[in-house]
Design an enzyme around this catalytic site. Structure first.
Site, PDB file in Angstrom:
ATOM      1  N   CYS A  79      -1.254   1.936   6.458  1.00 55.39           N
ATOM      2  CA  CYS A  79      -1.846   3.144   7.054  1.00 55.39           C
ATOM      3  C   CYS A  79      -1.698   3.141   8.577  1.00 55.39           C
ATOM      4  O   CYS A  79      -1.791   4.191   9.205  1.00 55.39           O
ATOM      5  CB  CYS A  79      -3.337   3.240   6.700  1.00 55.39           C
ATOM      6  SG  CYS A  79      -3.685   2.968   4.974  1.00 55.39           S
ATOM      7  N   ALA A 137      -2.133  -3.938  -0.288  1.00 52.91           N
ATOM      8  CA  ALA A 137      -3.555  -3.691  -0.563  1.00 52.91           C
ATOM      9  C   ALA A 137      -3.996  -4.240  -1.927  1.00 52.91           C
ATOM     10  O   ALA A 137      -4.964  -5.016  -2.023  1.00 52.91           O
ATOM     11  CB  ALA A 137      -3.825  -2.198  -0.491  1.00 52.91           C
TER      12      ALA A 137
HETATM   13  C1  LIG Z   1       2.514   6.011   7.041  1.00 55.82           C
HETATM   14  C2  LIG Z   1       1.482   5.856   5.968  1.00 55.82           C
HETATM   15  C3  LIG Z   1       0.169   6.186   6.230  1.00 55.82           C
HETATM   16  C4  LIG Z   1      -0.799   6.056   5.236  1.00 55.82           C
HETATM   17  N1  LIG Z   1      -2.092   6.387   5.534  1.00 55.82           N
HETATM   18  C5  LIG Z   1      -3.034   6.222   4.599  1.00 55.82           C
HETATM   19  C6  LIG Z   1      -4.399   6.510   4.888  1.00 55.82           C
HETATM   20  O1  LIG Z   1      -4.741   6.932   5.996  1.00 55.82           O
HETATM   21  N2  LIG Z   1      -5.324   6.295   3.905  1.00 55.82           N
HETATM   22  C7  LIG Z   1      -4.968   5.829   2.672  1.00 55.82           C
HETATM   23  O2  LIG Z   1      -5.840   5.654   1.808  1.00 55.82           O
HETATM   24  N3  LIG Z   1      -3.687   5.556   2.357  1.00 55.82           N
HETATM   25  C8  LIG Z   1      -2.718   5.744   3.287  1.00 55.82           C
HETATM   26  N4  LIG Z   1      -1.413   5.458   2.977  1.00 55.82           N
HETATM   27  C9  LIG Z   1      -1.088   5.013   1.595  1.00 55.82           C
HETATM   28  C10 LIG Z   1      -1.362   3.522   1.443  1.00 55.82           C
HETATM   29  O3  LIG Z   1      -0.619   2.825   2.391  1.00 55.82           O
HETATM   30  C11 LIG Z   1      -1.028   3.076   0.029  1.00 55.82           C
HETATM   31  O4  LIG Z   1      -1.897   3.754  -0.865  1.00 55.82           O
HETATM   32  C12 LIG Z   1      -1.180   1.567  -0.149  1.00 55.82           C
HETATM   33  O5  LIG Z   1      -0.317   0.886   0.705  1.00 55.82           O
HETATM   34  C13 LIG Z   1      -0.912   1.150  -1.599  1.00 55.82           C
HETATM   35  O6  LIG Z   1      -1.006  -0.242  -1.681  1.00 55.82           O
HETATM   36  P1  LIG Z   1      -0.300  -1.055  -2.854  1.00 55.82           P
HETATM   37  O7  LIG Z   1      -0.757  -2.464  -2.716  1.00 55.82           O
HETATM   38  O8  LIG Z   1      -0.489  -0.370  -4.134  1.00 55.82           O
HETATM   39  O9  LIG Z   1       1.278  -0.952  -2.589  1.00 55.82           O
HETATM   40  P2  LIG Z   1       2.190  -1.001  -1.314  1.00 55.82           P
HETATM   41  O10 LIG Z   1       1.394  -0.992  -0.061  1.00 55.82           O
HETATM   42  O11 LIG Z   1       3.224   0.043  -1.489  1.00 55.82           O
HETATM   43  O12 LIG Z   1       2.884  -2.434  -1.431  1.00 55.82           O
HETATM   44  C14 LIG Z   1       3.684  -2.789  -2.527  1.00 55.82           C
HETATM   45  C15 LIG Z   1       4.535  -3.977  -2.118  1.00 55.82           C
HETATM   46  O13 LIG Z   1       5.268  -4.469  -3.252  1.00 55.82           O
HETATM   47  C16 LIG Z   1       6.604  -4.731  -2.858  1.00 55.82           C
HETATM   48  N5  LIG Z   1       7.481  -4.689  -4.041  1.00 55.82           N
HETATM   49  C17 LIG Z   1       7.831  -3.619  -4.785  1.00 55.82           C
HETATM   50  N6  LIG Z   1       8.646  -3.996  -5.808  1.00 55.82           N
HETATM   51  C18 LIG Z   1       8.810  -5.327  -5.693  1.00 55.82           C
HETATM   52  C19 LIG Z   1       9.552  -6.285  -6.459  1.00 55.82           C
HETATM   53  N7  LIG Z   1      10.256  -5.933  -7.533  1.00 55.82           N
HETATM   54  N8  LIG Z   1       9.518  -7.581  -6.057  1.00 55.82           N
HETATM   55  C20 LIG Z   1       8.793  -7.954  -4.962  1.00 55.82           C
HETATM   56  N9  LIG Z   1       8.074  -7.080  -4.203  1.00 55.82           N
HETATM   57  C21 LIG Z   1       8.080  -5.794  -4.579  1.00 55.82           C
HETATM   58  C22 LIG Z   1       6.900  -3.607  -1.867  1.00 55.82           C
HETATM   59  O14 LIG Z   1       8.021  -3.877  -1.063  1.00 55.82           O
HETATM   60  C23 LIG Z   1       5.589  -3.611  -1.070  1.00 55.82           C
HETATM   61  O15 LIG Z   1       5.630  -4.600  -0.076  1.00 55.82           O
HETATM   62  C24 LIG Z   1      -0.430   5.579   3.950  1.00 55.82           C
HETATM   63  C25 LIG Z   1       0.904   5.242   3.690  1.00 55.82           C
HETATM   64  C26 LIG Z   1       1.857   5.385   4.679  1.00 55.82           C
HETATM   65  C27 LIG Z   1       3.277   5.017   4.386  1.00 55.82           C
END
Ligand SMILES: Cc1cc2nc3c(=O)[nH]c(=O)nc-3n(C[C@H](O)[C@H](O)[C@H](O)COP(=O)(O)OP(=O)(O)OC[C@H]3O[C@@H](n4cnc5c(N)ncnc54)[C@H](O)[C@@H]3O)c2cc1C
Length: 412
Positions: free
Chosen positions: A42, A10
């Protein structure tokens, strides 16, 4: 200028998209340790239920990266950041230079703990690949135990039942489900719906360990704190998440609950920004420092970081961090803000038919609410919480009986 983004979800994808929208020349590299291009986390429960595959949950089309001239490195983990050289080092030793670095590494599920937690068949639900493995294991497991009564656990339990697992039991330490989001009445509505679908709940007990199916290295049962055990061919553990803040911390950056950023999404290290679940934010209502753990917030933060990385100053305002919604069977719910209230709160509830509404007011302002059963016009309620406008008695009645509409907000 060269921008390196760690994480392709995201926050990372929104940042890359915004950078390209703002500037056609900037070089963008996106690094992800996952093997798949961005997808909606999600929607993983839909995959677990067997309703969707990767194509059905993609966050952007497969050609998004080429179309936007983004250098994408999948299956690639950033091992360390070297801030003095403005570079990061990959696990295979390759060094990548940057002018601006965005850490969008998200969060990781708290690892299962207790005796036997290394056994096969114990999972957490966070990535697409994990979901596939859980699904495979579920197809041969007669009984599944879900440990934890939070939102991700319940979504997992519901999905496993939808997939056809015969027996799904959920172990919840708290006295009712979703204690952070729901009060007893709304939680009971969800519990009743899920129980009706064949999901069993065990309240008031923690899972303390796991038993092995003798000599196989596979889990056979979950051990509860009262010494009893529950047979399980598969265990799904949902005990919350921890921000992936290690990269910044190991480079000497400031980390508390999550990575600390200023209003421009800049970390304490020059040229390094952070966004999404890996950071901590100040909740707009409570003023408390909390982890940012919502998809929508990660998107907003990724966008804001992109502007600032290009030196177009944009302030990220303190967000509303308590915004939860889900639907289990025929019961949808929305819980926003300080929905449980505090000592200073005035609480009003109304239940009509299958609709339940709980309003939490402080100094005549709506600071939180729960809608369950019928969530129509939840956007109007959320707008009121955001706006902090006074709530008159007539508006309060409309909110309670569900007749409020957007025009009512124009009165203030
Ligand atoms: C089952 C489930 C249902 C959910 N439902 C909801 C919902 O209904 N509504 C809502 O608002 N939120 C929901 N969430 C939460 C939402 O998915 C997260 O808030 C969101 O994905 C955060 O996005 P992000 O980009 O911060 O990180 P993430 O989506 O966690 O992505 C981070 C990425 O960085 C990668 N990464 C980490 N460290 C490294 C590294 N050192 N080198 C390379 N890559 C790396 C990880 O592998 C991952 O691919 C849900 C989560 C889950 C698991």
């Amino acid at each position: 200028m060269k921008v390196v983004i760690v994480g392709s979800s995201a926050a990372g994808i929104t940042a890359a998209e915004t950078l390209r929208f703002l500037n056609k020349q900037v070089q963008i590299t996106v690094i992800s340790e996952e093997p798949d291009t961005a997808y909606s986390r999600c929607l993983l429960p839909e995959v677990l239920a067997g309703f969707k595959n990767l194509a059905g949950i993609r966050y952007r089309s497969a050609d998004f990266y080429t179309k936007n001239n983004i250098d994408l490195r999948l299956n690639t983990k950033v091992a360390i950041i070297e801030p003095l050289n403005y570079s990061c080092k990959l696990e295979d030793g390759e060094v990548i230079k940057y002018d601006r670095l965005l850490i969008a590494t998200g969060a990781a599920p708290v690892r299962p703990s207790g005796l036997g937690s290394e056994l096969d068949g114990i999972f957490t639900l966070r990535s697409y690949r994990q979901t596939l493995k859980i699904g495979q294991a579920a197809d041969t497991a007669e009984q599944v135990v879900v440990s934890g009564g939070g939102l991700v656990s319940l979504k997992g339990a519901y999905a496993l039942r939808q997939r056809g697992v015969q027996k799904v039991s959920v172990v919840v330490k708290s006295p009712h489900l979703l204690t952070r989001q729901l009060d007893e009445v709304s939680a009971a509505m969800i519990e009743k719906e899920l129980t009706g679908m064949g999901i069993e709940f065990i309240f008031g007990l923690n899972q303390t360990g796991f038993e092995e199916r003798k000599g196989t290295g596979k889990v056979a049962a979950v051990v509860l704190e009262d010494g009893s055990d529950l047979p399980a061919g598969l265990v799904l553990v949902g005990k919350g998440v921890t921000p992936n803040a290690g990269l910044l911390k190991n480079a000497g950056g400031q980390v508390n609950r999550g990575i600390v950023v200023n209003e421009f999404m800049e970390t304490s290290i020059a040229g390094v920004y952070a966004a999404g679940d890996c950071i901590e934010v100040t909740d707009r209502l409570s003023g408390q420092r909390v982890s940012s753990a919502l998809w929508t917030l990660a998107v907003e933060q990724g966008r804001c970081a992109a502007y600032n990385m290009l030196d177009i100053k944009r302030i990220y305002p303190n967000p509303l961090t308590a915004l939860n919604s889900a639907q289990f069977g025929d019961i949808p719910f929305v819980s926003v803000g300080n929905a449980l209230g505090s000592e200073e709160s005035e609480i009003f509830t109304a239940q009509t038919g299958s609709r339940y509404c709980r309003l939490v007011l402080e100094r005549d302002r709506l600071v939180g609410f729960i809608l369950a059963g019928c969530i129509e016009r939840a956007g109007v309620y959320t707008a009121l919480v955001r706006k902090g406008s006074p709530v008159t008695n007539s508006l309060k009645s409309k909110l309670l009986n569900g007749t409020v509409c957007a025009a009512d907000l124009m009165l203030f």
